[in-house]
Structures are given as C-alpha cells and as structure tokens.
Design an enzyme around this catalytic site. Structure first.
Site, PDB file in Angstrom:
ATOM      1  N   GLY A  45      13.900  63.332  34.831  1.00 49.32           N
ATOM      2  CA  GLY A  45      12.726  62.648  33.809  1.00 49.32           C
ATOM      3  C   GLY A  45      13.030  61.375  33.731  1.00 49.32           C
ATOM      4  CG  ASP A 233       9.035  59.616  38.022  1.00 52.08           C
ATOM      5  OD1 ASP A 233       8.249  60.384  37.973  1.00 52.08           O
ATOM      6  OD2 ASP A 233      10.042  59.973  37.550  1.00 52.08           O
ATOM      7  CG  ASN A 243       3.973  62.314  37.381  1.00 53.19           C
ATOM      8  OD1 ASN A 243       5.247  61.914  36.965  1.00 53.19           O
ATOM      9  ND2 ASN A 243       3.081  63.255  37.054  1.00 53.19           N
ATOM     10  CE  LYS A 244       8.904  65.712  40.463  1.00 58.00           C
ATOM     11  NZ  LYS A 244       9.799  65.160  41.345  1.00 58.00           N
TER      12      LYS A 244
HETATM   13  C1  RUB Z   1       9.963  63.570  36.866  1.00 57.66           C
HETATM   14  C2  RUB Z   1       8.688  63.393  36.605  1.00 57.66           C
HETATM   15  C3  RUB Z   1       8.123  63.166  35.261  1.00 57.66           C
HETATM   16  C4  RUB Z   1       8.123  61.871  34.803  1.00 57.66           C
HETATM   17  C5  RUB Z   1       8.017  61.937  33.221  1.00 57.66           C
HETATM   18  O1  RUB Z   1      10.384  63.781  38.218  1.00 57.66           O
HETATM   19  O2  RUB Z   1       7.711  63.084  37.397  1.00 57.66           O
HETATM   20  O3  RUB Z   1       6.668  63.541  35.231  1.00 57.66           O
HETATM   21  O4  RUB Z   1       9.595  61.439  34.997  1.00 57.66           O
HETATM   22  O5  RUB Z   1       8.271  60.598  32.819  1.00 57.66           O
HETATM   23  P1  RUB Z   1      11.655  64.410  38.296  1.00 57.66           P
HETATM   24  P2  RUB Z   1       7.744  60.265  31.560  1.00 57.66           P
HETATM   25  O6  RUB Z   1      11.691  65.803  37.896  1.00 57.66           O
HETATM   26  O7  RUB Z   1      11.803  64.372  40.004  1.00 57.66           O
HETATM   27  O8  RUB Z   1      12.915  63.560  37.698  1.00 57.66           O
HETATM   28  O9  RUB Z   1       8.014  61.250  30.444  1.00 57.66           O
HETATM   29  O10 RUB Z   1       8.285  58.907  31.279  1.00 57.66           O
HETATM   30  O11 RUB Z   1       6.333  60.157  31.719  1.00 57.66           O
END
Ligand code: RUB
Length: 350
Positions: A45, A233, A243-244
């Site tokens: 995250g 991210d 993002n993911k």
């Molecule tokens: C994490 C992911 C989350 C964001 C959330 O990817 O994509 O949606 O990091 O961040 P992973 P935020 O599991 O590969 O780390 O909370 O800042 O929006």
C-alpha cells in the site's frame, strides 16, 4: 494499532501476507530486512510503504556503528538506495526516503542525525494518518445514503498506516450513519481485496459482498453500482492514475455506464514532476504470483507457462471523475486543480 510503527528501537509491522488467517507481527532491526519486507509485500500500500521506508532509514541511523557525521551519512545513503529500489511505482516510497535524507543532510553530529531521522520518519507516519482522516471526511460527502460502492485492491488501514484512503471514505460515510454497501473486487493475482479489504470491512462491521474481478462489469452494467472508489500508487500531473492492475478496465466500464469513478489519494501520492502516467514505472512482479494459485490442491496453470505480471496500470485522466485528497476534491482539468491542491497541502504540513 497502526500497520507500521517504531517500537522500542525496531520497526514493527503487521505482516499482511498472513491475513486474514493470522494477525502476525514482524519486528525488523536492519534496513535490509525492511527493504525485503517491502519487496515481498509483507507491508504494502503506497502510504504504508512510504512510512515503512522512513522508519527503515531511522533503523539504519540508530544501528549504524558510525562515529562521524560523514560515515553515518554514507551508511544512510546506502540504506536509502536499497529502500528506494525495493518497489518502483508508488511515489510515497521514494518521497519518504528523500524527505528523511534531506532533513539529516543538514545535521552536524551523529546524535542529532539519529534523532532527526527518527523524528522525520515518525512525522511522515503521523501526517499520513491525519491526511487519511481529513480525506475520509471530504470523500464521504460524495457518498449518498444507501450507496453501493465498488472498490478495487486494498486501501484501508493496513495499506496506509491507519484509517485508509478509498476505504477511509467508506469508513467515514459509515461512521456518519450512512448505509453503504461495498462490492469488493477480489483483486487477482495477490487477492488484496479478498484477503485484506474483506477482513477490514468485516472488522469494522461495514456490509460488503466479495466478487470475482471479472464480475465487476456485470454489476456496473446492470445499474447495481453508484460509485467506484479506488486508491492510487501515483498520480501524474495531468491526473493520470496509476493503481493496482485492473483499475483501468474498471474506470472504462464505469464511464461506459455513467458511474462516477474517483481516486482517493493523500497528496503524498501526487507526483507533479511526472507529466503523465506513461512516464511512471510499472512494476513487473514474479510469475509465481500468477501461477501459484491452486485449485483442489493442484496448480491452476501448466508448468513452465509464460506469464506477464504487471502490478499496476495507468487509468488515463479522461476516465477519472475526480481525485479526492485531504485538501479537497480535484476535478478536471487536473493540470490546473492538482498543483493548487498540492501547494495548499504543503503549506498546511510545513
Ligand atoms: C496497492 C494499491 C493500492 C494503493 C492504495 O498495491 O494498488 O490501491 O497503494 O494507496 P500493492 P492509497 O498491493 O501492490 O502495494 O491508499 O494511497 O490510495
């Protein structure tokens, strides 16, 4: 409890790999272990890995045997390089490392460097939590009583030190007494939705239904979703959202069905130095994350298959209804609204 914290000279974090089955804590005493925990996604995250990297530098400062300022700064630089390279996509990681390094560079003796490194790391973690609470309150205004919210990946307390970003919005709406229901994308390949989002929502008593990623389009097309909320991210200066993996598909289908799509991010996730999403590095992760799943005790894929496993994708800004931050909601044109929101937030934090 926070998902990552400084505890009696160690970095203590919740090992997210063992949830929902087991709440296991990891205590790390060397920056190499911290980098490994980030790489292996024991901690994950965007805001959480930023805070963890900050504490990793504090560990490097406290456990280095250096007696001179120059040697300690050299040790810290090595730890900084190691931590920064652990994962490339979330800007929070590099941002936290740079912030601690900037602060220690001005100090003249080893005791001060150690103290300042820890203070700065602690400030990064504390600020993330404060941002999340503000962001949650602001985002909750977008959530109508009775809304069904589609959510991807995991953006709750574990991913963000505490409280959450997109899930923080859901949480704030629930705390305000609104009746919300969350459709939780399971989020292949590592199933952050099924493992972590479902677990956190269950702990909080927020109603939800777990769905296979492939089902999201069906729920959007049949009018069963009022709002899509995701984290990010990294957000580029033009409003492209990284993002993911799978977020892009959701945003396109949401637009096709006139469902609002919001990214919920602290300003620490916005990178104004990057013009657009194509310039953001997309992490490629090990093939085993895709092939490692078993059904009836057997691997789901034939042995030796070629696998591509990009961990993130770019959602072009034209699909993004708004970007919810702790300093207000940015709307298009993002090239104008994001700098305003980031500079107002910097003024508040400084
Ligand atoms: C994490 C992911 C989350 C964001 C959330 O990817 O994509 O949606 O990091 O961040 P992973 P935020 O599991 O590969 O780390 O909370 O800042 O929006």
């Amino acid at each position: 409890m926070r998902s990552v914290e400084w505890h009696q000279g160690f970095v203590r974090l919740v090992d997210q790999r063992f949830l929902p089955g087991e709440l296991r804590l990891l205590e790390l005493e060397r920056p190499e272990q911290v980098a490994q925990a980030i790489r292996d996604m024991a901690v994950r995250g965007a805001p959480a890995i930023g805070a963890t990297a900050g504490f990793g530098l504090a560990l490097a400062a406290w456990h280095s045997p250096a007696r001179s300022q120059a040697t300690l700064l050299h040790d810290l630089q090595q730890a900084a390089d190691l931590l920064r390279s652990a994962r490339p996509t979330a800007v929070n990681l590099a941002g936290a490392v740079e912030r601690v390094m900037r602060r220690v560079a001005a100090e003249e003796n080893v005791e001060r460097i150690r103290q300042v490194a820890l203070d700065e790391a602690q400030a990064i973690a504390d600020e993330e939590v404060a941002r999340n609470h503000r962001l949650g309150r602001i985002g909750a205004e977008l959530v109508a009583d009775g809304a069904t919210i589609l959510h991807h990946c995991h953006t709750g307390a574990l991913a963000t030190v505490d409280y959450g970003t997109a899930l923080g919005v859901v949480r704030a709406a629930h705390e305000q007494g609104k009746h919300v229901h969350v459709l939780v994308d399971e989020t292949r390949p590592l199933l952050q939705g099924a493992r972590l989002t479902a677990w956190e929502l269950q702990q909080l008593g927020i109603p939800f239904t777990l769905i296979a990623d492939n089902a999201a389009g069906h729920f959007l097309r049949t009018g069963q979703v009022n709002l899509v909320l995701v984290g990010a991210d990294r957000v580029a200066a033009n409003g492209d959202v990284v993002n993911k993996i799978g977020t892009y598909k959701l945003a396109v289908v949401a637009r096709e069905n006139a469902v609002p799509f919001y990214a919920c991010v602290p300003t620490s996730t916005i990178d104004l130095s990057i013009a657009d999403g194509d310039a953001i590095p997309i992490e490629e992760r090990p093939a085993e994350e895709v092939t490692g799943l078993t059904l009836l005790g057997r691997p789901v894929a034939p042995e030796g298959v070629a696998v591509a496993n990009p961990a993130f994708d770019v959602t072009p800004c034209r699909y993004v209804t708004g970007i919810v931050t702790e300093n207000g909601v940015a709307y298009p044109p993002y090239a104008e609204s994001l700098p305003r929101i980031v500079s107002a937030a910097n003024g508040r934090d400084s």
